[in-house]
Design a protein around this motif. Structure first.
Motif, PDB file in Angstrom:
ATOM      1  N   UNK A 108     -35.385  -2.350  25.449  1.00 44.98           N
ATOM      2  CA  UNK A 108     -35.733  -0.975  25.828  1.00 44.98           C
ATOM      3  C   UNK A 108     -36.511  -0.897  27.136  1.00 44.98           C
ATOM      4  N   UNK A 109     -37.414  -1.839  27.386  1.00 40.06           N
ATOM      5  CA  UNK A 109     -38.220  -1.774  28.602  1.00 40.06           C
ATOM      6  C   UNK A 109     -37.393  -2.028  29.869  1.00 40.06           C
ATOM      7  N   UNK A 110     -36.207  -2.591  29.721  1.00 35.82           N
ATOM      8  CA  UNK A 110     -35.353  -2.892  30.877  1.00 35.82           C
ATOM      9  C   UNK A 110     -34.232  -1.860  31.049  1.00 35.82           C
ATOM     10  N   UNK A 111     -34.206  -0.866  30.199  1.00 35.16           N
ATOM     11  CA  UNK A 111     -33.122   0.109  30.198  1.00 35.16           C
ATOM     12  C   UNK A 111     -33.586   1.458  30.739  1.00 35.16           C
ATOM     13  N   UNK A 112     -32.619   2.208  31.200  1.00 30.99           N
ATOM     14  CA  UNK A 112     -32.863   3.589  31.603  1.00 30.99           C
ATOM     15  C   UNK A 112     -32.476   4.488  30.429  1.00 30.99           C
ATOM     16  N   UNK A 113     -33.195   4.341  29.328  1.00 32.76           N
ATOM     17  CA  UNK A 113     -32.906   5.116  28.123  1.00 32.76           C
ATOM     18  C   UNK A 113     -31.557   4.766  27.544  1.00 32.76           C
ATOM     19  N   UNK A 114     -30.949   5.726  26.885  1.00 30.66           N
ATOM     20  CA  UNK A 114     -29.644   5.509  26.256  1.00 30.66           C
ATOM     21  C   UNK A 114     -28.492   6.122  27.048  1.00 30.66           C
ATOM     22  N   UNK A 115     -28.751   6.455  28.312  1.00 31.94           N
ATOM     23  CA  UNK A 115     -27.692   6.990  29.159  1.00 31.94           C
ATOM     24  C   UNK A 115     -26.491   6.049  29.062  1.00 31.94           C
TER      25      UNK A 115
END
Length: 157
Positions: A108-115
């Motif tokens: 999660x910390x490496x993602x731009x949300x669930x886009x």
């Protein structure tokens, strides 16, 4: 009696043939480029095509975040048997999806949300998921040879 054409008449007919051939070739190229550009469209809300595209992406995402999932469509284009979507997944009624309770919890910390971005191909009478990314932090399709083959205007950038 066989009538022969004069040298001048043969040259004139040959010139007309070449001019017609090249004009036809130019028109064909221009038309195919226009058709390729015009064939990309946004499936309208409520259409079967739009529903089929969303339903083709849904199982992949529900397997990762749990059901049920609905989408806010940020970008959807279809054309030439291809479709590309950019979706913001949510729970029915607009509820947020808690990343800590999904398969993405450790990333999660490496993602731009669930886009979610997905490339689909219409084959065998249905839309098939070809490629997807959830939460990318870059324009992942840039430089990918597969995406270079797609109709112009299918992807957002």
């Amino acid at each position: 009696m066989i009538e022969s054409f004069s040298e001048e008449r043969r040259f004139s007919l040959y010139s007309q043939f070449l001019a017609g051939f090249f004009l036809s070739a130019l028109l064909l190229l221009a038309t195919s480029a226009d058709i390729r550009a015009q064939s990309v469209h946004e499936p309208a809300r409520g259409t079967a095509e739009r529903t089929e595209l969303l339903n083709a992406v849904r199982p992949m995402l529900e397997a990762r975040v749990g059901p049920p999932v609905e989408f806010v469509v940020d970008w959807m284009r279809s054309g030439g048997g291809w479709a590309f979507v950019q979706l913001s997944p949510q729970r029915p009624g607009g509820g947020a999806i808690d990343l800590s309770r999904t398969t993405f919890a450790s990333d999660a910390e490496y993602m731009d949300g669930l886009l979610t971005f997905a490339l689909l191909r219409h084959q065998y009478g249905r839309w098939n998921l070809i490629d997807f990314v959830v939460g990318p932090t870059d324009v992942f399709w840039q430089g990918d040879p597969l995406y270079a083959q797609l109709p112009r205007g299918l992807t957002p950038y």
